[in-house]
Design an enzyme around this catalytic site. Structure first.
Site, PDB file in Angstrom:
ATOM      1  N   GLY A  37       0.801  -1.214   0.000  1.00 32.33           N
ATOM      2  CA  GLY A  37       0.000   0.000   0.000  1.00 32.33           C
ATOM      3  C   GLY A  37       0.835   1.265   0.000  1.00 32.33           C
ATOM      4  CB  ALA A  38       4.240   1.994  -0.494  1.00 31.99           C
ATOM      5  CE1 TYR A  51     -10.015  -0.068   6.566  1.00 28.85           C
ATOM      6  CE2 TYR A  51     -10.710   0.926   8.638  1.00 28.85           C
ATOM      7  CZ  TYR A  51      -9.729   0.670   7.709  1.00 28.85           C
ATOM      8  OH  TYR A  51      -8.470   1.149   7.911  1.00 28.85           O
ATOM      9  N   GLY A  72       1.206  10.854  -0.534  1.00 27.56           N
ATOM     10  CA  GLY A  72       0.438  11.376   0.581  1.00 27.56           C
ATOM     11  C   GLY A  72       0.051  10.331   1.598  1.00 27.56           C
ATOM     12  N   GLY A  97       2.015   4.385   3.816  1.00 29.96           N
ATOM     13  CA  GLY A  97       2.969   3.430   3.279  1.00 29.96           C
ATOM     14  C   GLY A  97       4.215   4.098   2.735  1.00 29.96           C
ATOM     15  CB  SER A 145      -8.778   1.562  11.717  1.00 28.51           C
ATOM     16  OG  SER A 145      -8.091   1.387  10.497  1.00 28.51           O
TER      17      SER A 145
END
Length: 284
Positions: free
Chosen positions: A28-29, A194, A33, A36, A180
């Protein structure tokens, strides 16, 4: 000599590039912004070679969009942070909703990084496609489970198999997952799919840590709290900022500092933990 001697003075001194010679896969990089990217820069600045995973089609569907420079621009920005002249940065795509993709990604990263991956940072997640308890459906639940939970466990599985081939007690084995804070205060009632998927990772942290202990690998999960990754503006943005004692949102580099530290030898005695990096965020 004391049975449990303190470290010598020499042992207390640390290489300013503590990840020199180590290798890392950060998922996830794909955007400058994002968290990651910030993690990858921190690892590079500590000496690691880094493989960046990206899935640009996902970013294209989001309000913030894909990075305007594309994956190569993201990789170039990470290369600017490299501290070890021998370290390298690579990148490649992967749709982790495909059950076969995690093992393929880990294998590609290991091949690029010289045959091994020391550090796995599973930062990727599915954004959107969610709802409240009244509106969530099977498709939403399955989509988040596939990307946010199943793919992470399969990545850890592939990583563990790779580490098992190394000599016993090989140093530097680290896994960091992301959650999260879905179990804090009122949870996430507007993002049921999620919250469930990320909650599963938090619950599995100790189990995975125990499973990988025989390979001298630590496993920890980080809750970064609200982080400004370009997804909110206006009055809502200011309202969230006011909930922090510092009067500002978390920035991607805030959790990245914690994650990078967890990958160093300084953190070798920390495993099986879910750690919040929230800057004192006040929910009420």
């Amino acid at each position: 000599m004391p049975r449990f001697p303190h470290p010598t003075a020499a042992a207390l001194r640390r290489d300013p590039v503590p990840l020199r010679g180590r290798t890392a896969l950060v998922t996830g990089a794909s955007r400058r912004g994002g968290i990651g990217f910030a993690v990858a820069r921190r690892l590079a600045a500590l000496g690691a070679s880094v493989y960046l995973h990206h899935h640009v089609p996902h970013d294209d569907t989001q309000p913030w969009g894909a990075d305007p420079g594309g994956p190569e621009a993201v990789a170039d920005a990470v290369r600017e942070a490299l501290a070890d002249p021998a370290a390298r940065v690579f990148h490649g795509p992967g749709d982790l909703s495909d059950p076969d993709a995690p093992a393929r990604l880990l294998a590609r990263a290991a091949d690029a990084l010289g045959g091994r991956v020391d550090i796995l940072v599973a930062n990727h997640a599915l954004s959107g496609r969610d709802g409240t308890l009244d509106t969530v459906d099977a498709a939403m639940l399955d989509a988040h489970w596939a990307v946010d939970t199943r793919s992470v466990v399969l990545l850890v599985q592939a990583y563990a198999r790779l580490r098992a081939a190394l000599p016993p007690r090989s140093p530097g084995g680290r896994v960091v997952m992301m959650t999260s804070g879905q179990d804090i205060a009122d949870g996430m009632p507007h993002e049921v799919a999620y919250a469930l998927a990320k909650g599963a990772l938090a619950s599995a942290t100790r189990t995975l840590a125990t499973a990988l202990a025989e390979h001298s690998v630590t496993v920890n999960t980080v809750n970064p709290g609200p982080v400004d990754t370009d997804y909110l503006t206006g009055e809502a943005y200011e309202a969230v900022a006011a909930c922090f004692p510092a009067g500002r949102w978390g920035m991607p580099d805030d959790p990245a500092r914690l994650i990078a530290w967890l990958t160093t030898d300084e953190a070798e005695w920390i495993t099986g933990q879910v750690i919040a990096s929230e800057g004192g965020f006040r929910r009420s």
